[in-house]
Design an enzyme around this catalytic site. Sequence first.
Site, PDB file in Angstrom:
ATOM      1  N   LYS A   1       5.531  12.358 -23.402  1.00 55.08           N
ATOM      2  CA  LYS A   1       4.388  13.894 -23.994  1.00 55.08           C
ATOM      3  C   LYS A   1       5.663  15.074 -24.361  1.00 55.08           C
ATOM      4  O   LYS A   1       4.599  15.362 -25.028  1.00 55.08           O
ATOM      5  CB  LYS A   1       4.386  13.507 -22.278  1.00 55.08           C
ATOM      6  CG  LYS A   1       3.613  14.977 -22.442  1.00 55.08           C
ATOM      7  CD  LYS A   1       3.313  15.576 -20.756  1.00 55.08           C
ATOM      8  CE  LYS A   1       2.119  16.367 -20.461  1.00 55.08           C
ATOM      9  NZ  LYS A   1       1.892  16.747 -18.881  1.00 55.08           N
ATOM     10  N   GLY A  12       5.618  19.832 -11.884  1.00 53.10           N
ATOM     11  CA  GLY A  12       5.024  18.300 -12.769  1.00 53.10           C
ATOM     12  C   GLY A  12       5.297  19.423 -13.696  1.00 53.10           C
ATOM     13  O   GLY A  12       6.242  18.819 -14.631  1.00 53.10           O
ATOM     14  N   ASP A  16       3.022  29.911 -19.049  1.00 58.33           N
ATOM     15  CA  ASP A  16       1.189  29.791 -18.318  1.00 58.33           C
ATOM     16  C   ASP A  16       0.510  29.342 -19.156  1.00 58.33           C
ATOM     17  O   ASP A  16       1.070  29.259 -20.274  1.00 58.33           O
ATOM     18  CB  ASP A  16       0.646  31.318 -18.486  1.00 58.33           C
ATOM     19  CG  ASP A  16      -0.585  31.638 -17.383  1.00 58.33           C
ATOM     20  OD1 ASP A  16      -0.271  31.212 -16.328  1.00 58.33           O
ATOM     21  OD2 ASP A  16      -1.319  32.037 -18.050  1.00 58.33           O
ATOM     22  N   THR A  74       8.700  28.032 -11.530  1.00 57.31           N
ATOM     23  CA  THR A  74       7.634  27.881 -11.297  1.00 57.31           C
ATOM     24  C   THR A  74       7.923  26.511  -9.934  1.00 57.31           C
ATOM     25  O   THR A  74       8.491  26.428  -9.008  1.00 57.31           O
ATOM     26  CB  THR A  74       6.862  26.870 -12.044  1.00 57.31           C
ATOM     27  OG1 THR A  74       5.916  26.124 -11.771  1.00 57.31           O
ATOM     28  CG2 THR A  74       7.473  25.704 -12.051  1.00 57.31           C
ATOM     29  N   HIS A  75       6.620  26.830  -9.234  1.00 64.11           N
ATOM     30  CA  HIS A  75       6.547  25.804  -8.262  1.00 64.11           C
ATOM     31  C   HIS A  75       5.772  24.612  -8.052  1.00 64.11           C
ATOM     32  O   HIS A  75       5.330  23.807  -7.226  1.00 64.11           O
ATOM     33  CB  HIS A  75       5.549  26.724  -6.616  1.00 64.11           C
ATOM     34  CG  HIS A  75       6.506  27.780  -6.413  1.00 64.11           C
ATOM     35  ND1 HIS A  75       7.555  27.790  -6.061  1.00 64.11           N
ATOM     36  CD2 HIS A  75       5.981  29.104  -6.487  1.00 64.11           C
ATOM     37  CE1 HIS A  75       7.875  29.330  -5.800  1.00 64.11           C
ATOM     38  NE2 HIS A  75       7.250  30.218  -6.046  1.00 64.11           N
ATOM     39  N   ASN A  76       4.738  24.642  -9.754  1.00 66.67           N
ATOM     40  CA  ASN A  76       4.027  23.225  -9.679  1.00 66.67           C
ATOM     41  C   ASN A  76       5.574  22.410 -10.018  1.00 66.67           C
ATOM     42  O   ASN A  76       6.232  22.256 -11.259  1.00 66.67           O
ATOM     43  CB  ASN A  76       3.291  23.492 -11.110  1.00 66.67           C
ATOM     44  CG  ASN A  76       2.685  22.472 -11.938  1.00 66.67           C
ATOM     45  OD1 ASN A  76       3.030  21.444 -12.126  1.00 66.67           O
ATOM     46  ND2 ASN A  76       1.358  22.489 -11.646  1.00 66.67           N
ATOM     47  N   HIS A 122       1.933  20.704 -25.512  1.00 65.81           N
ATOM     48  CA  HIS A 122       2.241  21.617 -25.941  1.00 65.81           C
ATOM     49  C   HIS A 122       3.518  22.847 -24.801  1.00 65.81           C
ATOM     50  O   HIS A 122       3.860  23.464 -26.086  1.00 65.81           O
ATOM     51  CB  HIS A 122       1.009  22.808 -25.044  1.00 65.81           C
ATOM     52  CG  HIS A 122       0.720  22.212 -23.634  1.00 65.81           C
ATOM     53  ND1 HIS A 122       1.049  20.992 -22.878  1.00 65.81           N
ATOM     54  CD2 HIS A 122       0.390  23.040 -22.662  1.00 65.81           C
ATOM     55  CE1 HIS A 122       0.605  20.649 -22.127  1.00 65.81           C
ATOM     56  NE2 HIS A 122       0.143  22.008 -21.781  1.00 65.81           N
ATOM     57  N   TYR A 153      -4.769  17.855 -15.708  1.00 60.93           N
ATOM     58  CA  TYR A 153      -5.310  17.369 -16.191  1.00 60.93           C
ATOM     59  C   TYR A 153      -5.321  15.571 -17.216  1.00 60.93           C
ATOM     60  O   TYR A 153      -5.759  14.814 -17.643  1.00 60.93           O
ATOM     61  CB  TYR A 153      -6.100  18.242 -16.956  1.00 60.93           C
ATOM     62  CG  TYR A 153      -7.174  19.225 -16.293  1.00 60.93           C
ATOM     63  CD1 TYR A 153      -7.725  19.231 -15.884  1.00 60.93           C
ATOM     64  CD2 TYR A 153      -6.369  20.869 -15.886  1.00 60.93           C
ATOM     65  CE1 TYR A 153      -8.933  20.723 -14.755  1.00 60.93           C
ATOM     66  CE2 TYR A 153      -6.668  21.661 -15.632  1.00 60.93           C
ATOM     67  CZ  TYR A 153      -8.372  21.603 -15.400  1.00 60.93           C
ATOM     68  OH  TYR A 153      -8.597  22.223 -14.292  1.00 60.93           O
ATOM     69  N   ASP A 154      -3.978  15.628 -16.815  1.00 58.26           N
ATOM     70  CA  ASP A 154      -3.235  14.656 -18.446  1.00 58.26           C
ATOM     71  C   ASP A 154      -4.487  13.077 -17.542  1.00 58.26           C
ATOM     72  O   ASP A 154      -4.213  12.599 -19.200  1.00 58.26           O
ATOM     73  CB  ASP A 154      -1.841  14.212 -17.841  1.00 58.26           C
ATOM     74  CG  ASP A 154      -1.005  14.943 -18.633  1.00 58.26           C
ATOM     75  OD1 ASP A 154      -1.631  15.662 -19.112  1.00 58.26           O
ATOM     76  OD2 ASP A 154       0.349  15.153 -18.165  1.00 58.26           O
TER      77      ASP A 154
HETATM   78  P1  IMP Z   1      -0.316  28.136 -14.645  1.00 54.58           P
HETATM   79  O1  IMP Z   1       0.764  27.338 -13.268  1.00 54.58           O
HETATM   80  O2  IMP Z   1      -0.998  28.905 -14.305  1.00 54.58           O
HETATM   81  O3  IMP Z   1       0.234  28.016 -16.242  1.00 54.58           O
HETATM   82  O4  IMP Z   1      -1.433  26.555 -14.442  1.00 54.58           O
HETATM   83  C1  IMP Z   1      -1.221  25.731 -14.919  1.00 54.58           C
HETATM   84  C2  IMP Z   1      -1.946  24.901 -14.858  1.00 54.58           C
HETATM   85  O5  IMP Z   1      -2.911  24.372 -16.426  1.00 54.58           O
HETATM   86  C3  IMP Z   1      -2.148  23.239 -14.137  1.00 54.58           C
HETATM   87  O6  IMP Z   1      -2.097  23.731 -12.683  1.00 54.58           O
HETATM   88  C4  IMP Z   1      -3.253  22.660 -14.676  1.00 54.58           C
HETATM   89  O7  IMP Z   1      -4.211  22.169 -14.347  1.00 54.58           O
HETATM   90  C5  IMP Z   1      -3.418  22.693 -16.434  1.00 54.58           C
HETATM   91  N1  IMP Z   1      -1.895  21.971 -16.893  1.00 54.58           N
HETATM   92  C6  IMP Z   1      -0.552  23.192 -17.805  1.00 54.58           C
HETATM   93  N2  IMP Z   1      -0.053  21.924 -18.234  1.00 54.58           N
HETATM   94  C7  IMP Z   1      -0.737  21.126 -18.075  1.00 54.58           C
HETATM   95  C8  IMP Z   1      -0.214  19.660 -18.525  1.00 54.58           C
HETATM   96  O8  IMP Z   1       1.103  19.875 -19.343  1.00 54.58           O
HETATM   97  N3  IMP Z   1      -0.590  18.603 -18.155  1.00 54.58           N
HETATM   98  C9  IMP Z   1      -1.839  18.487 -17.291  1.00 54.58           C
HETATM   99  N4  IMP Z   1      -2.048  20.122 -16.765  1.00 54.58           N
HETATM  100  C10 IMP Z   1      -2.239  20.877 -17.469  1.00 54.58           C
END
Ligand code: IMP
Length: 212
Positions: free
Chosen positions: A193, A11, A68, A7-9, A198, A172-173
């Site tokens: 958390k 968080g 995802d 993942t590049h996210n 989830h 959205y936390d």
């Molecule tokens: P994905 O990277 O396509 O799976 O997108 C996930 C998106 O869902 C994130 O960019 C957030 O907007 C939202 N999301 C998923 N899990 C969380 C969480 O634990 N906290 C807040 N937002 C979340």
Amino acid sequence: MKLLIATHNKGKKKEFLDMLSTLFSDIEVQEYPRSFEVIEDALTFRGNAMKKAREATKAFDCVTIVDDSGLEVEALNNAPGIYSARFAGEDATDDDNNKKLIESLKNEKNRKARYVAEVVLSVPVSQVDSLNLSERSKKNALEEDSILFFCARGTCDGEIIDEPKGEGGFGYDPYFYIRGWDKTLAEVSTQKKATISHRAEALVCIKKMLTD
Ligand code: IMP
């Protein structure tokens, strides 16, 4: 164990790292290059998670963890769902998405929402021995293209509030309120958390599948 967190996210990556280090010992995290992108064009969380896991495992030939995930809001017919990261448009920031969420819920009394995560741990068949999996555990996986996929879903129930609270978490936390705690997920530590999230729920299932 060498592990790619695909993942590049930032968080998500932080949460995965925190949770994985309490579930597995000896993790050596592999570099996931910024330039590697997977087009998320499936219509379900599971489909997108499998696609990300398949492409990353093939490209890096490494045990991979990916999810995802997204937010489902009851009054919005479960939107934004799989489109959570790009709710306000392709290059939307968390702020853009949150603004759109609050606008969409203006005058709406039903604030019920939930996070959903489909987590996939994928293992190249050639590396299965390094995980010491039992025959029973292997049966918990789907096998495709010489890769074993362990998949699990987790959810987390909450409500959407109009004003952000807290500096932690991501996405959205700050608007995702847990009534029992009287706090949003941005007001608690990553460890707290992880007691209800989830992503954590799905990871615990995967750990059970691996140790079966
Ligand atoms: P994905 O990277 O396509 O799976 O997108 C996930 C998106 O869902 C994130 O960019 C957030 O907007 C939202 N999301 C998923 N899990 C969380 C969480 O634990 N906290 C807040 N937002 C979340």
